[in-house]
Scaffold this motif. Structure first.
Motif, PDB file in Angstrom:
ATOM      1  N   SER B 182       1.069  -0.989   0.023  1.00 24.83           N
ATOM      2  CA  SER B 182       0.584  -0.320   0.050  1.00 24.83           C
ATOM      3  C   SER B 182       0.856   1.072   0.268  1.00 24.83           C
ATOM      4  O   SER B 182       1.717   1.458   0.952  1.00 24.83           O
ATOM      5  N   VAL B 183       1.112   2.326  -0.950  1.00 22.13           N
ATOM      6  CA  VAL B 183       1.302   3.044  -1.007  1.00 22.13           C
ATOM      7  C   VAL B 183       0.168   4.592  -0.852  1.00 22.13           C
ATOM      8  O   VAL B 183      -0.616   4.602  -1.751  1.00 22.13           O
ATOM      9  N   THR B 184       0.557   5.760  -0.307  1.00 15.67           N
ATOM     10  CA  THR B 184      -0.023   6.535  -0.371  1.00 15.67           C
ATOM     11  C   THR B 184       0.973   8.209  -0.831  1.00 15.67           C
ATOM     12  O   THR B 184       1.532   8.488   0.114  1.00 15.67           O
ATOM     13  N   VAL B 185       0.183   8.927  -1.280  1.00 10.79           N
ATOM     14  CA  VAL B 185       0.746  10.267  -1.441  1.00 10.79           C
ATOM     15  C   VAL B 185       0.034  11.231  -1.161  1.00 10.79           C
ATOM     16  O   VAL B 185      -1.223  11.166  -1.743  1.00 10.79           O
ATOM     17  N   ALA B 186       0.422  12.410  -0.031  1.00  8.49           N
ATOM     18  CA  ALA B 186      -0.819  13.542   0.062  1.00  8.49           C
ATOM     19  C   ALA B 186      -0.637  14.381  -0.078  1.00  8.49           C
ATOM     20  O   ALA B 186       0.785  14.658   0.717  1.00  8.49           O
ATOM     21  N   LEU B 187      -0.952  15.892  -0.153  1.00  6.10           N
ATOM     22  CA  LEU B 187      -0.480  16.792  -0.240  1.00  6.10           C
ATOM     23  C   LEU B 187      -1.989  18.189   0.211  1.00  6.10           C
ATOM     24  O   LEU B 187      -2.770  17.970  -0.499  1.00  6.10           O
ATOM     25  N   LEU B 208       3.238  17.944   2.421  1.00  8.87           N
ATOM     26  CA  LEU B 208       3.457  16.746   1.537  1.00  8.87           C
ATOM     27  C   LEU B 208       3.363  15.301   3.110  1.00  8.87           C
ATOM     28  O   LEU B 208       4.453  15.325   3.843  1.00  8.87           O
ATOM     29  N   SER B 209       2.552  14.621   2.211  1.00  5.97           N
ATOM     30  CA  SER B 209       2.867  13.195   3.562  1.00  5.97           C
ATOM     31  C   SER B 209       3.345  11.847   2.390  1.00  5.97           C
ATOM     32  O   SER B 209       1.853  12.134   1.014  1.00  5.97           O
ATOM     33  N   ALA B 225       6.557   9.739   5.602  1.00 10.27           N
ATOM     34  CA  ALA B 225       7.641  11.187   5.534  1.00 10.27           C
ATOM     35  C   ALA B 225       7.153  11.908   5.476  1.00 10.27           C
ATOM     36  O   ALA B 225       5.452  11.513   4.137  1.00 10.27           O
ATOM     37  N   GLN B 226       6.707  12.995   5.895  1.00  8.71           N
ATOM     38  CA  GLN B 226       6.294  14.500   6.324  1.00  8.71           C
ATOM     39  C   GLN B 226       6.992  15.628   6.221  1.00  8.71           C
ATOM     40  O   GLN B 226       7.600  15.780   7.034  1.00  8.71           O
ATOM     41  N   GLN B 227       6.175  16.888   5.440  1.00  9.60           N
ATOM     42  CA  GLN B 227       6.755  17.822   5.586  1.00  9.60           C
ATOM     43  C   GLN B 227       6.231  18.983   5.707  1.00  9.60           C
ATOM     44  O   GLN B 227       4.909  19.085   5.192  1.00  9.60           O
ATOM     45  N   SER B 228       6.065  19.179   7.537  1.00  7.69           N
ATOM     46  CA  SER B 228       5.062  20.617   6.921  1.00  7.69           C
ATOM     47  C   SER B 228       5.623  22.227   6.329  1.00  7.69           C
ATOM     48  O   SER B 228       6.768  22.184   7.138  1.00  7.69           O
ATOM     49  N   ASN B 242       9.879  18.525   9.735  1.00  7.84           N
ATOM     50  CA  ASN B 242      10.021  17.085   9.022  1.00  7.84           C
ATOM     51  C   ASN B 242       9.807  15.829  10.299  1.00  7.84           C
ATOM     52  O   ASN B 242      10.833  16.154  10.681  1.00  7.84           O
ATOM     53  N   SER B 243       8.910  15.415   9.362  1.00  8.30           N
ATOM     54  CA  SER B 243       8.726  13.904  10.602  1.00  8.30           C
ATOM     55  C   SER B 243       8.801  12.543   9.369  1.00  8.30           C
ATOM     56  O   SER B 243       7.877  12.899   8.427  1.00  8.30           O
TER      57      SER B 243
END
Lengths: 334, 334, 334
Positions: B182-187, B208-209, B225-228, B242-243
């Motif tokens: 399972s792969v997801t990209v969210a923005l 971006l997650s 991996a996530q960047q706010s 960055n989380s």
């Protein structure tokens, strides 16, 4: 979903109170919860097998006179339970164990103008959440199974304070029910400290309640004796309120007649109040009843206790002034 | 009426947190939503014929520790949907599309002290409604049907401002699920302007997650991996957090063991925090489970992140001070 | 429990309003209750035998755009009823008798931007609870049975004040329905005194509403005439607002076309406003409909009335400035 029971009560009445404030004005209008507390709830029990059950209970109060103008919540009860042969462990917000059973001796069921008011907060100058002794947040409680008529319960309400214990509850009860006889002893302590400068103290409120009832067939006789003690609270010396109640309920046809006398001996102000309540409940069905209550609060000396007219926002009359009230209402369960 | 499903969860626990504030005090008591968010809801779907369906969903949070002292509402979800071969169009308040799917890689399900906290608001000095990135008022969202494992969703949350766009949301996700993978990209972007003088600015928060999981049979491995990024906000320069998270969940008998590590790299204050979480969920039935979680937040330098102990109102420890927590609870669905 | 019916409506729409404030800004976003007021309720009726019935009704408004951010309550209706051959006696908070029947002639059903707004509070400088004339706390109401087409209702809302009568309601209606014809006359008085110094007065608001409809087969024609009179209120002289409405609704296939004109003659400021509304409701099923409404409010002279765009918080345009609105939405009942 079949696992949920939706239940409730709506109880709305006409209430009249004379001397509804210190100016001596009368007040009348639509009140709520004169014969049973209006409520809406969701509850369910799941059989986990092996004699173990899990249950939830969410219940909030209904104010039929103003449509819950202050919003709906589940402050009456929000609990999770694990039940089995060992009894019941209950987590959440709920009536405290030192109140549930012993308060049942009040012939007026702790509602309406006729109710015994020993659990009210009027004995206390400053209040903390749930200081009235009815309910408690963050409580872990345990109820025993019924051992040949003996039951007991214990509760601990966490204060959740980083320092101090304001809001903490500890209490319990032991009861014996056998045929016509029922006896209960309940004891609790609350930390009612106050922390807003300049008023800072670390007080306690201790409460001992003893109740009993005996069903003589044509009527059931009930009595309560209660002592509330405040320790380490400001203003005058430590305070004490002794409350006593005796009452009887008799079935009459499709209804029930209720009579009760209560005495509130407020030691701190060296004043007494006497309350006399007479009521009749007429059952139209198992779910629906009409009721009428007359109550008189005779305040002596500095006492200014008020009849509990929910939904009418009355206060005590002037010191030493009495109050008379009438409630006529309908209670409907679903 | 048969067209409504009443559903819910009550999840109540005992929580202990050390260093619960900057003074270093411990705190313990009853908390809520450690394994799943407590909730009560009403939902239904109507078949309109021709493959078209209409549905509604009203869901509010339950606080089993204090009986929803702040009142009950439907802020978890209040939506109307039209569904068909084209996918789903959803109107109302809801979780945003850029959160729903990608947050599912958090092994601790975004609840309790073990949860991945990349969506928290601690990276931000001033907040606007729902700036945490979970939910949005006034949202129009579209979710595609599943095309051989591919799904996507888009949302637009109206700001409803006469001038400016404070509170607006735009975002979406694309996901691929196939067998164990399972792969997801969210923005997404939020307008987080602030308009109370003297603090007036017109900021943005971009997020971006990227998440993925792979089920290796004996365990499911997950990573996020996530960047706010904050733009045009006051105080120091533009900020960035960055989380990162990696975790695993393994079935063990009637239960599941969970282990997760997260890193929060707070660029603006040049400080990191490390979080390690270990949990066990024991299913008593399909509807009821016991659970236990231990979590440790290691704050370095100026970081003072707090474990999410809902119902216990803890804050971060002092800068660079760590926090350890334990949760033991029951989760019951109905 | 089988004695409870859970029911509701969720109605969410996209709304656009130009001149949404005095600065002339436009506003758009997600609104609520454009075709029917969104609601969630619990109700039930018990047969008591002998032709007597008891019933309860608890109903609160749903805000699908923000998830009831201000909390959920039962302010739409919280009543207990006793019903029989004598009619219905109803206790609690409810729509007033002088509103329920006569407001039904509004072709737009008292919701959305197209609605007749004679019951709005804009004719009044200071407001007391429920001064808009829709609902009343603490009300005792009586509704007759239907006598060959004739019906009537009376209500008294207690003020529950120790002195004065602010908030009191007295009113009623009489109606005649026979085949295609329907006529209703309604009258009420509210005590709208204000008691916060230095603004102290003991005012009244009297309202007379006359409505009628006739179904000519291809369409149903409706009309309303209304006078609101304010007495003994401060600022200028006593005020009066005369409102008039004429409209028609015609079935068209699976839908309904609606057209309505209203005139608001605000005597105190000697200004008029004209409102023209056009709508179409398309039924997808008995429970679900799509709808679209266009409305224009033409303010003349000092009038600055606003279209009722619930969930978008618009205000009136500047004095004499007009407002145009569009609503496109879904209404789903359960």
């Amino acid at each position: 979903q079949s696992s949920v029971t939706l239940f409730g009560i709506v109880d709305t009445n006409f209430t009249y109170i004379d001397n509804a404030n210190t100016a001596g004005d009368n007040k009348y209008g639509l009140g709520t919860s004169g014969n049973a507390t209006s409520r809406l709830g969701f509850r369910g029990v799941e059989d986990l097998g092996g004699g173990l059950k899990a249950g939830f209970w969410l219940e909030g109060e209904i104010f039929g006179d103003d449509g819950n103008a202050a919003g709906f919540n589940f402050k009456r009860r929000s609990t999770l339970s694990l039940m089995g042969g060992f009894g019941e462990v209950r987590l959440g917000r709920d009536l405290v164990p030192s109140y549930t059973k012993v308060s049942s001796y009040d012939v007026f069921g702790q509602v309406g103008i006729g109710q015994f008011m020993g659990w009210s907060t009027w004995g206390q100058s400053t209040s903390t959440p749930d200081a009235n002794g009815y309910r408690q947040d963050n409580m872990l409680a345990y109820y025993t199974p019924n051992f040949g008529g003996f039951t007991a319960g214990l509760g601990y309400g966490f204060d959740e304070k980083a320092s101090g214990h304001d809001g903490r509850y500890m209490g319990g009860f032991a009861a014996y029910d056998n045929g016509p006889l029922s006896v209960t002893v309940a004891l609790d302590r609350r930390d009612i400290g106050y922390n807003v400068a300049p008023l800072v103290y670390d007080g306690k409120k201790d409460m001992l309640s003893i109740g009993a009832s005996y069903d003589v067939g044509m009527a059931k006789i009930s009595a309560l004796a209660q002592q509330s003690r405040f320790k380490d609270v400001p203003a005058s010396s430590d305070r004490k309120v002794n409350s006593y109640m005796i009452g009887a309920a008799a079935p009459v046809g499709a209804g029930q007649v209720r009579l009760q006398y209560a005495l509130y001996d407020q030691k701190a102000i060296d004043s007494k109040a006497h309350q006399l309540s007479l009521g009749y409940v007429h059952n139209l069905s198992k779910r629906t009843a009409l009721y009428g209550t007359v109550a008189h609060m005779k305040n002596k000396d500095a006492s200014n206790l008020a009849l509990a007219a929910k939904g009418l926002s009355t206060t005590g009359a002037g010191a030493g002034e009495s109050q008379t009230g009438v409630q006529l209402g309908i209670r409907h369960s679903f």
